[in-house]
Design an enzyme around this catalytic site. Structure first.
Site, PDB file in Angstrom:
ATOM      1  N   PHE A 156       0.804  -1.225   0.000  1.00 40.53           N
ATOM      2  CA  PHE A 156       0.000   0.000   0.000  1.00 40.53           C
ATOM      3  C   PHE A 156       0.835   1.272   0.000  1.00 40.53           C
ATOM      4  CE2 PHE A 156      -2.071  -3.291   2.715  1.00 40.53           C
ATOM      5  CZ  PHE A 156      -2.970  -3.753   1.771  1.00 40.53           C
TER       6      PHE A 156
ATOM      7  N   ARG B  34       1.487  15.654  -5.852  1.00 38.09           N
ATOM      8  CA  ARG B  34       0.333  14.916  -6.367  1.00 38.09           C
ATOM      9  C   ARG B  34      -0.964  15.404  -5.729  1.00 38.09           C
ATOM     10  NH1 ARG B  34      -1.110  10.208  -9.484  1.00 38.09           N
ATOM     11  NH2 ARG B  34       1.036   9.959 -10.156  1.00 38.09           N
TER      12      ARG B  34
ATOM     13  N   ARG C  24      -0.997   4.474  -1.009  1.00 37.00           N
ATOM     14  CA  ARG C  24      -2.034   4.342  -2.040  1.00 37.00           C
ATOM     15  C   ARG C  24      -2.740   5.675  -2.354  1.00 37.00           C
ATOM     16  NH1 ARG C  24      -6.120  -0.738  -1.570  1.00 37.00           N
ATOM     17  NH2 ARG C  24      -6.380  -1.153  -3.770  1.00 37.00           N
TER      18      ARG C  24
ATOM     19  N   PHE D 299      -1.069   8.471  -2.853  1.00 37.37           N
ATOM     20  CA  PHE D 299       0.154   9.287  -2.832  1.00 37.37           C
ATOM     21  C   PHE D 299      -0.151  10.789  -2.852  1.00 37.37           C
ATOM     22  CE2 PHE D 299       4.433  10.384  -4.677  1.00 37.37           C
ATOM     23  CZ  PHE D 299       5.232   9.570  -3.903  1.00 37.37           C
TER      24      PHE D 299
ATOM     25  N   ALA E 283       2.302   3.982  -7.690  1.00 40.01           N
ATOM     26  CA  ALA E 283       1.623   4.885  -8.619  1.00 40.01           C
ATOM     27  C   ALA E 283       0.692   4.119  -9.556  1.00 40.01           C
ATOM     28  CB  ALA E 283       2.639   5.717  -9.414  1.00 40.01           C
TER      29      ALA E 283
ATOM     30  N   GLU F 215      -4.716   2.615  -7.325  1.00 37.53           N
ATOM     31  CA  GLU F 215      -5.046   3.749  -6.466  1.00 37.53           C
ATOM     32  C   GLU F 215      -6.412   4.390  -6.686  1.00 37.53           C
ATOM     33  OE1 GLU F 215      -1.275   5.403  -7.802  1.00 37.53           O
ATOM     34  OE2 GLU F 215      -0.840   5.919  -5.741  1.00 37.53           O
TER      35      GLU F 215
END
Lengths: 496, 782
Positions: free
Chosen positions: B246, B328, B360, B362, B529, B731
């Site tokens: 994860f 992100r 997960r 990110f 990712a 994700e």
């Protein structure tokens, strides 16, 4: 009472592990079952996820004799001590696959329904579902969810595991369980182990004792008043795995069947000290339904199978889940030291944080719960961050008797999580007693919570939330007894 | 997977286990029997030692003295390692900032920071010995909560990012309506069921092999080499499978591998290190919690005219991956919405807490939660259904399609997804029914929300978007497959094997999945990712095609037919007008000295990113989805139940629908846990108080929605030529948990007749829900 002679003492622990007899005479009292099977036996299918009985990755089945049969229950091997297994049959994941390599029905269902992703929790789930299927081959979704309350999965979101559990019986029935064939042999072997002798293993700093009977326990504790008495080890297990505390000498009492008795008569329910949560559930559900329902909110299935109500009481935790309802129900506890017994109201047993009215050498023998009188109303609600398998933020229990004129004749209110001990709301009770049982009375009584409680803030809940929700539980109780339109609580299993 | 009794059917119309089949996980049999080997289950060489970490007991301080004599004397102890025992560079920082020592010398920056390691004959002895250390600290003031930080001038762990398009301040200032607010969004522990573990076996010369439960073997290799002061060629990292990752085993495995390797080389014995769950949770990083400040300007209809975001994250004491995570978050501050003018900044805050890391999504989910809060604010301010505001602000397809980072959205399908889900879930009718229910129900209130997801696929660091694979075909026609991705339960190995089986047209059983090792495929990127199948699937396909091309050349030449008359059919090859079993062709090719092994490679096309300008095309494509959740809340206690969830999710053309469904269901539940019951609590000393499952509450089976409908958008296919036109799935579905938060919020809003935005912070524990209910009751009475 006399010391048992050397002839009546066995210095070897004996149990069955899968298809093997195990006899051990040099093990430590704090040796866990999980470490034994993984490190000593190299049976690595059983996993360690948390080492505190909260994730279920280490789930195995432990069978114990019940008359002429073996009753298998799921347990957390991470916090189960080897010393508590004398005369038991331990079944691990390695035992399930058939000699020809084909999978057990539980395993095949888990494969076909995509019940595993990373696979680390999977052996624990398989064992939990196996335990369920033996008892209930056609379980409801609720029964499945209850059986795996103590098993965490971080990958699947559980949906495929539930579907697998529902399908197991289409792969095979418990009567045709490949393992059923060995039952007669297992019963015979376990009976042979139960030789009526006290077991003493180790010496000096590292030793444990398994008394042969309740009388023997009393005798042992008279000579070993400072020994740690361990029943289900759902708490003491963590003293070892988390705090690395020395617990020796230990007296393991889990095998004393006399202390597992449940009796119901006109005076009420009497639970022997070793009655587990699981064992108590049915009788409580029958006679005090709200208490019965509460049992499902304690730990996971594995913890409920291991943990005892006697231990929950003896331990004296302010957030134990059974003391508040027991106190509200005016339960009493029987303590025994040697041949002497005394029975006291349970609320007097809890003196202060970490301090109970229990003398060295004394042990909890039984708990007596008076059946609620006709016309009384009882409720108990637990609030926690996660609904199941969580530790209480606030637990409120209420026993109300109204007079004919609608005023409060008596009310007993007890809370957990609100003070250093499970505690009655004495000022609130006083403010309610003799008053009409209406919203106005309730709102007035709510002002008295501050006189009764000054709860702490911690990771489970803030002081403000504890106070507010404790008050709101009284509001809920009032509403529940006056039955207005609309639902009063959210529930997964009942129509809201 | 290889079963010797299975003979390939050379007359079959279709191979077993090809692309598009819902094949069961390749390790499923081993999972259910307990035969799957995790690192702690491996047979230990004679003399294996066990290491354990001694942790800091203060959040910030200078180490004045460290007396480890009692530790050294403790039973079973073989060695004690401190900073001085790191033979190479005492640094594990993944981005080269040199801010993360393996073991600190004289300065600790969070409570739980590993200071020394004990190596003993048994794990228990090492663990017990750790407690005998006597360490004196000079305690320094500690910054624990982001709320303590002066956000106008914060200390940052890495360079922040700014995204701008248009003049947001001007757009907000001139908008008919403006709202400003703040949201507190909690972090999350990974709670992988298998904790961190490293197991090092020393070899000759400088060599060491480390079995590491890691998503990023190449980085572990580099870190171990760096810490040992040896070339990367001396270090081999291997991982067959993880018990969950994860994101928690992307950089966080480095420390454990390094300690094990240092001890193994120093003592020339195998060394294993596995922390207890509590230490694992205390000493390793988590999902970043955020303080999100927002200001939005909008018109009477709910059209967003301009937004200004500040995403401040608790990063902990070191950068780790916080730069990319907070980037992100900004990349997802738009979710599915077009902002005519936008200004967004990240603030990666230094705090005296464990260094937060990948998890997960990110940062993406945190970005999206900020966007969805803004939608709620607009909706409640105008008295409209939040779904109406959502739909009104969706990206367009031919215009209104430029993101805050100036990438044009070219594959937008959110309108269709949401429209379909709205109908399937019966959103409108249920919303009306809920309003009726709430009007008559005094204590229990219901809420519903339908939230969309758009998730950018690719590593934002462009160079990570490459992968390698190694394929061998043996003379019996069986295939050995290796690639740079790692298996953590998601079924990556199976998907890549399906791709290879499809390529050669052989049954899946003929393809052997092997452990990831840096010795076979070098310089790999983290399996992160959501990129595992996209990158490694393509690399493996490339390797297979190289071999196939050679086989075609060979067969065409040998049989004197044109190349297009060599066709791979299920388990056989048609050459001209004859068909021969695949294995026969392989044997012939071998005899003719054709190379039957290939290294494959792939790099994602089209992507580029200029961070300084905040412009580029960081994402190859987007994955989409939508979720509709309904909840009931108890306004006396704040307790709630998730009544029903419907999800429609876009995975393009699925390589394995069963695995994809598993990712969607599991991702949703994990996302829901993040926003509901999973609460990380640090006390004012910096001690993590929720450090085990007894105090940290991930969802149980009984927290699942009572009704749970999950559907793949089977009409979708990737507009880009990604592997078999599929889309990444790891994700994006995690974000569907947001719908539960918003459904709870909707239920809370009912107590003030939907006129006040509940501003429900996350995680929405029963406590936060009740407090929000109280706040709204008060607001209503004002």
């Amino acid at each position: 009472m006399t010391e048992p002679s050397a002839l009546t003492i066995r210095t070897e622990l004996r149990f069955l592990l899968n298809d093997r007899q195990i006899a051990l005479n040099s093990i430590r009292p704090d040796q866990t079952l999980l470490d034994f099977i993984r490190l000593d036996r190299r049976l690595t299918g059983t996993k360690e996820g948390c080492a505190e009985g909260d994730c279920g990755a280490c789930t195995v089945l432990v069978g114990r004799l019940e008359g002429d049969t073996v009753k298998y229950e799921t347990v957390n091997s991470c916090i189960r001590f080897l010393g508590s297994l004398d005369g038991c049959h331990v079944v691990t994941i390695e035992h399930l696959k058939r000699p020809d390599g084909s999978l057990h029905p539980v395993q095949q269902a888990m494969v076909d329904f995509h019940g595993s992703q990373c696979g680390f929790c999977t052996p624990g789930f398989v064992m939990a579902l196996y335990g369920l299927w033996m008892q209930r081959p056609q379980p409801s979704v609720q029964a499945i969810e209850t059986a795996i309350q103590g098993n965490l999965c971080r990958c699947t979101g559980y949906e495929p595991i539930i579907k697998a559990a529902q399908a197991i019986s289409s792969y095979g029935t418990p009567e045709n369980d490949p393992l059923a064939q060995e039952r007669a042999k297992v019963v015979a072997e376990l009976k042979a182990i139960k030789d009526g002798r006290r077991v003493e293993v180790g010496s000096g700093e590292e030793r444990f004792i398994i008394p042969a009977s309740a009388d023997d326990l009393a005798a042992v504790l008279e000579t070993e008043p400072s020994a740690n008495v361990v029943a289900g080890s759902t708490d003491v297990g963590l003293w070892v795995t988390k705090f690395m505390r020395k617990i020796t000498p230990v007296v393991f009492i889990g095998g004393i069947d006399e202390l597992r008795g449940i009796t119901v008569d006109e005076r009420g329910i009497t639970l022997g000290a070793l009655v587990s949560y699981s064992d108590a559930q049915a009788v409580l559900a029958e006679h005090v339904p709200a208490f019965g329902k509460l049992i499902h909110r304690i730990g996971g299935e594995q913890v409920r199978n291991m943990g005892t109500i006697g231990g929950n009481v003896a331990n004296g935790s302010p957030i134990g889940d059974t003391p508040p309802p027991l106190i509200a129900l005016n339960a009493s506890v029987t303590l025994r030291k040697g041949a002497a017994r005394r029975t006291i109201p349970l609320e007097q047993f809890f003196i202060a944080y970490g301090k109970q009215d229990r003398q060295p050498g004394e042990f909890v023998e039984a708990i007596h719960i008076p059946l609620p009188e006709q016309g009384t109303q009882f409720a108990a609600w637990k609030i926690s961050k996660r609904r199941e398998e969580d530790i209480t933020s606030v637990l409120g229990a209420f026993l109300l008797k109204l007079a004919a004129d609608g005023t409060v004749e008596t009310i007993r209110i007890a809370y957990g999580g609100m003070a250093a001990t499970p505690k009655r709301a004495a000022a609130v009770e006083a403010a309610l007693t003799g008053k009409p049982w209406n919203a106005e009375t309730i709102e007035t009584a709510l002002h008295f919570y501050e006189a009764d409680f000054k709860p702490i803030s911690d990771m489970r809940a803030s002081s403000a939330y504890r106070m507010l929700s404790a008050r709101n539980l009284l509001r809920r109780f009032h509403l529940a007894t006056t039955k207005p339109a609309g639902s009063l609580t959210v529930s997964r299993y009942e129509a809201a | 997977m290889m079963t010797k009794h299975l003979v390939p059917d050379t007359t079959a119309a279709k191979i077993r286990g090809g692309v598009g089949e819902g094949q069961v996980h390749d390790s499923a049999h081993k999972h259910v029997t307990g035969e799957a080997i995790y690192i702690d289950d491996m047979a230990e060489p004679a003399g294996t030692l066990h290491a354990y970490l001694g942790l800091s007991t203060v959040a910030h301080g200078k180490i004045l003295s460290m007396d480890l004599s009692e530790v050294e004397k403790a039973p079973g102890v073989v060695a004690v390692l401190t900073a001085r025992d790191v033979p190479g560079v005492n640094d594990l920082s993944p981005t080269g900032l040199n801010d993360e020592p393996v073991l600190p010398e004289d300065y600790v920056q969070f409570l739980g920071q590993p200071i020394f390691a004990v190596v003993a004959e048994t794990r228990e002895q090492a663990r017990r010995a750790c407690h005998k250390a006597k360490i004196e600290y000079e305690e320094l003031p500690a910054l624990i909560e982001p709320g303590q930080v002066d956000l106008t001038n914060p200390r940052l762990v890495t360079k922040p990012l700014k995204l701008t398009r248009g003049d947001a301040q001007q757009a907000i200032a001139s908008a008919p309506h403006r709202i400003k607010g703040q949201m507190n969004l909690g972090g999350q522990d990974h709670f992988y069921l298998e904790g961190q573990i490293g197991f090092a076996i020393p070899g000759e010369d400088m060599d060491v092999t480390v079995y590491s439960s890691t998503q990023h073997p190449s980085e572990v290799q580099h870190m171990v080499a760096h810490a040992l002061g040896v070339p990367s060629h001396a270090v081999t990292i291997e991982v067959r499978r993880m018990g969950g990752g994860f994101g928690g085993k992307e950089t966080q495995a480095n420390l454990f591998a390094a300690i094990a390797a240092i001890a193994a080389k120093k003592l020339n014995r195998a060394v294993k290190i596995r922390p207890d769950r509590d230490d694992d949770m205390t000493a390793t990083g988590k999902r970043h919690d955020f303080l999100i400040d927002y200001e939005v300007g909008f018109d009477d209809d709910g059209n967003i005219l301009g937004v200004d975001f500040s995403y401040a994250a608790r990063c902990g004491y070191a950068a780790d991956l916080s730069g990319a995570v907070t980037d992100r978050a900004l990349f997802h501050c738009d979710n599915t919405y077009f902002y005519p003018a936008v200004h967004a900044v990240s603030k990666p805050l230094y705090t005296n807490t464990v260094s937060n890391t990948a998890f997960r999504g990110f940062g993406g989910p945190q970005g999206i939660v900020g966007a969805e809060r803004v939608i709620e604010e607009v909706a409640y301010a105008l008295g409209k259904d939040p779904l109406e505001i959502r739909k009104r602000n969706f990206y367009g397809t031919s215009d209104r399609n430029v993101t805050p980072y100036h990438q044009t959205v070219e594959d937008n399908i959110i309108d269709r997804l949401v429209a379909e889900l709205e109908v399937e879930a019966g959103y409108k009718a249920r919303r009306e029914e809920i309003a009726r229910f709430n009007a008559s129900s005094r204590i229990v209130k219901r809420g519903i929300a339908l939230t969309p997801v758009k998730f950018g696929i690719s590593f934002t660091a462009t160079h990570f978007n490459q992968a390698g694979a190694l394929v061998h075909v043996y003379t019996d026609g069986s295939v050995h497959l290796n690639h740079g991705g790692t298996e953590m339960g998601q079924g990556l190995n199976l998907k890549v094997a399906q791709v290879v089986a499809e390529e050669f047209q052989i049954d899946l059983e003929q393809v052997k999945i092997t452990a990831t090792t840096t010795g076979k495929v070098p310089n790999t990127s983290a399996t992160a990712a959501s990129s595992g199948s996209d990158l490694n699937g393509m690399a493996a396909q490339n390797a297979a095609r190289q071999i196939k091309d050679r086989l075609i050349d060979f067969a065409a030449d040998k049989h004197g037919v044109p190349k297009d008359q060599v066709v791979f059919l299920p388990n056989r090859v048609r050459i001209g007008n004859q068909e021969i079993p695949f294995a026969d062709l392989i044997r012939e090719a071998y005899m003719a000295r054709i190379q039957l092994s290939a290294a494959g490679f792939y790099k994602t096309p089209k992507i580029h990113w200029d961070r300084d300008k905040g412009q580029g095309r960081p994402f190859y494509y987007f994955a989409y989805g939508a979720a509709c959740s309904e909840v009931s809340i108890d306004t006396l206690t704040g307790e709630y139940v998730v009544e029903r969830v419907d999800i429609l999710h876009d995975v393009g053309r699925s390589i394995n629908p069963a695995l994809d469904r598993g990712q969607i269901e599991g991702g949703f539940i994990q996302g829901m846990g993040w926003l509901t019951t999973e609460e990380l609590v640090w006390d004012n000393k910096g001690r993590l108080r929720t450090h085990a499952p007894s105090t940290y509450k991930i969802p149980l089976a009984s927290d699942r929605p009572k009704i749970f409908n999950v559907k793949l958008a089977d009409w979708s296919e990737n507009v880009e030529p990604a592997i078999h036109r599929s889309k990444a799935v790891g994700e994006p579905p995690f974000v569907h948990g947001v719908s539960v938060l918003h459904a709870i919020s909707d239920a809370v809003a009912s107590v003030a007749d939907y006129k006040v935005c509940p501003r429900l912070d996350a995680p929405a524990t029963p406590e936060r829900v009740l407090m929000a209910v109280e706040r709204l009751k008060t607001a209503k009475n004002l």
